[in-house]
Motif scaffolding. Sequence first.
Motif, PDB file in Angstrom:
ATOM      1  N   GLU A  79       0.829  -1.211   0.000  1.00 51.76           N
ATOM      2  CA  GLU A  79       0.000   0.000   0.000  1.00 51.76           C
ATOM      3  C   GLU A  79       0.856   1.251   0.000  1.00 51.76           C
ATOM      4  N   LYS A  80       1.939   1.228   0.755  1.00 51.70           N
ATOM      5  CA  LYS A  80       2.790   2.408   0.893  1.00 51.70           C
ATOM      6  C   LYS A  80       3.809   2.485  -0.239  1.00 51.70           C
ATOM      7  N   LYS A  81       4.016   3.694  -0.734  1.00 53.72           N
ATOM      8  CA  LYS A  81       5.061   3.930  -1.718  1.00 53.72           C
ATOM      9  C   LYS A  81       6.369   4.293  -1.008  1.00 53.72           C
ATOM     10  N   TRP A  82       7.460   4.192  -1.770  1.00 57.53           N
ATOM     11  CA  TRP A  82       8.775   4.529  -1.218  1.00 57.53           C
ATOM     12  C   TRP A  82       9.499   5.491  -2.163  1.00 57.53           C
ATOM     13  N   TYR A 125       8.615   4.672  -5.934  1.00 56.61           N
ATOM     14  CA  TYR A 125       8.346   3.312  -6.372  1.00 56.61           C
ATOM     15  C   TYR A 125       7.225   2.698  -5.547  1.00 56.61           C
ATOM     16  N   THR A 126       6.515   1.774  -6.184  1.00 57.25           N
ATOM     17  CA  THR A 126       5.587   0.897  -5.485  1.00 57.25           C
ATOM     18  C   THR A 126       6.213  -0.488  -5.451  1.00 57.25           C
ATOM     19  N   PHE A 127       6.246  -1.096  -4.287  1.00 61.21           N
ATOM     20  CA  PHE A 127       6.870  -2.411  -4.127  1.00 61.21           C
ATOM     21  C   PHE A 127       5.827  -3.517  -4.265  1.00 61.21           C
ATOM     22  N   HIS A 128       6.278  -4.660  -4.773  1.00 62.75           N
ATOM     23  CA  HIS A 128       5.377  -5.787  -5.024  1.00 62.75           C
ATOM     24  C   HIS A 128       5.970  -7.079  -4.466  1.00 62.75           C
ATOM     25  N   PRO A 187      12.196  -4.981  -1.882  1.00 63.94           N
ATOM     26  CA  PRO A 187      13.647  -4.769  -1.872  1.00 63.94           C
ATOM     27  C   PRO A 187      14.306  -4.959  -0.512  1.00 63.94           C
ATOM     28  N   PHE A 188      13.526  -5.306   0.512  1.00 63.41           N
ATOM     29  CA  PHE A 188      14.051  -5.287   1.868  1.00 63.41           C
ATOM     30  C   PHE A 188      15.148  -6.320   2.108  1.00 63.41           C
TER      31      PHE A 188
END
Length: 554
Positions: free
Chosen positions: A185-188, A265-268, A292-293
Amino acid sequence: MNPDHRIPVAIVGAGPIGLTLANLLSTYGVPVVLLEKNSTTVQQPRAISIDDESLRTLQVAGLADEMLKLCALDYGSVYLDTRRRPFAKVSPSTAEFGYPRRTAFSQPQLEALLREGLGRFGTVDARFGHEVTHLQQNESGAVLQVRAVDGAQYTLHAQYVAACDGGRSPLRHMLDIGMSGHTYEKKWLIIDLEGTRDNFRETRVYCDPRRPGINLPGPGQTRRFEFMLLDGETDEQVTDEAFVRRLLRDHGPDENAHIVRKQVYTFHALMAQQWRKGRAFLLGDAAHLTPPFAGQGLNSGLRDAANLAWKLAGVVQGRLHAKALDSYQQERPEHAWQLIEMAITLGRIMMPDTMSKAHLIQSGFRALRLVPPLNDYITQMRYKPKPCFSKGFFVADGAAPRDTLVGRMLTQPLVETQDRQTRKLDEVLADGFALLAFADDPQKAFDGLPAMQFEERLGINRVCITSRFYNPFEAPQGVVAVRDKTGAFEERYPGARDYWLLVRPDRYVMARIPRKAANATVDALQRLLSPPEAPCAEPAPGAALEVATCKETP
């Protein structure tokens, strides 16, 4: 479609995965056409972390030494609490596969190296500025419609197609393959810098609900920051230079550093529902999208290339039955999803949504320091899923899941050659199949081994590893003898004198052949490795190793 005018493999997408696959296939002697819609490789930073398995893949492709010159080797991570005090540290010291577990790099430099590496071969036709617009398949091959940058269109015929065309993957859509998982939900906000004044070489992870973030060192005084957007913040607001400079000021001495890139970016956490359809294969982001974590997105893609390349080579060169290609779908998704799950877990540690959760998590990690085995489990990255397969192209050894050698990546120790040169083991395994014996007398290392009908067809290299207490001389013809210089091989495989190991080109153990009962395993291998012109026999019972999990537990 005239088979005489088909290329063996068409690779679509010249990012790091497509370029690596092209280099590997060329190493194995397979002609390829590489198609990339952009005019050149990427010029801006993207992926920045490469692991030991990936560096080993580049070693097979003959590019590891050049790559290491471009990297910041062997760094760890420090997890910081809401007051920016360390509560956990990851600092792996082992190099089981020959390289550090975590290394920083620049994707533009990697892609340039991989593209330059293609020039070593006369088997690669790299076409930048060429976009695939349509794909059609039948039982004998694939037809690609291609549009060049000047508008010219043409048809390309291939035996097999590798889709390495990224997360949006036009080929995946052409193949009508869906993805499952979830989107964060959160962007980075991603910020890449040059000329950092911060010489701390560990990653800092800010586990603060008020603004989770990451501060990653890179090679050549580069640095990356990643910050989570808060509720109400817009892409335009957080990419404003004044906003970015304030964030930098609050996280170190780089407020005035040169900003190379700032992007939201939006993470998936997504995976393709099929990795193969007909003669087309999905690799890299086309097959899986990883948060990416854990720094595993690119690395998982390089594992895809390493897994598929030798199988394609064996099939198109007539050394393996085409059914060997089915094992790509069997082997890769499970491990890739385990790494996605690991990234999701690390994300939960980094992104607690309340202060109370943050304090609870951070207190728990501090408590782990008091229990050495648990602390070691964290600091040495033993939580990272082992590179192993629960089913696929190998013969089971009958051992329990935690004890089996089959389907696992072979360790890569330092060995000493007969002329007293120190080498990594893969340098003497060469780039194909290898049969390993651990014996003090190379002359007797392979005594009692039943005849293997597939040995000559696969070009298997025989290697005898002697104990560190024995010099590796007087090897018979057709055998390379080396010494286990530090004892690392014997330590990893304490019973190695009792069996031979058949190792695949991707450095996974294909079979453990017991010296006292070799016939059953060799027979199972001969069924599995039936020649292409013969019907592919059903594997013997137990030929696919059933393993519930390969994760380590504390």
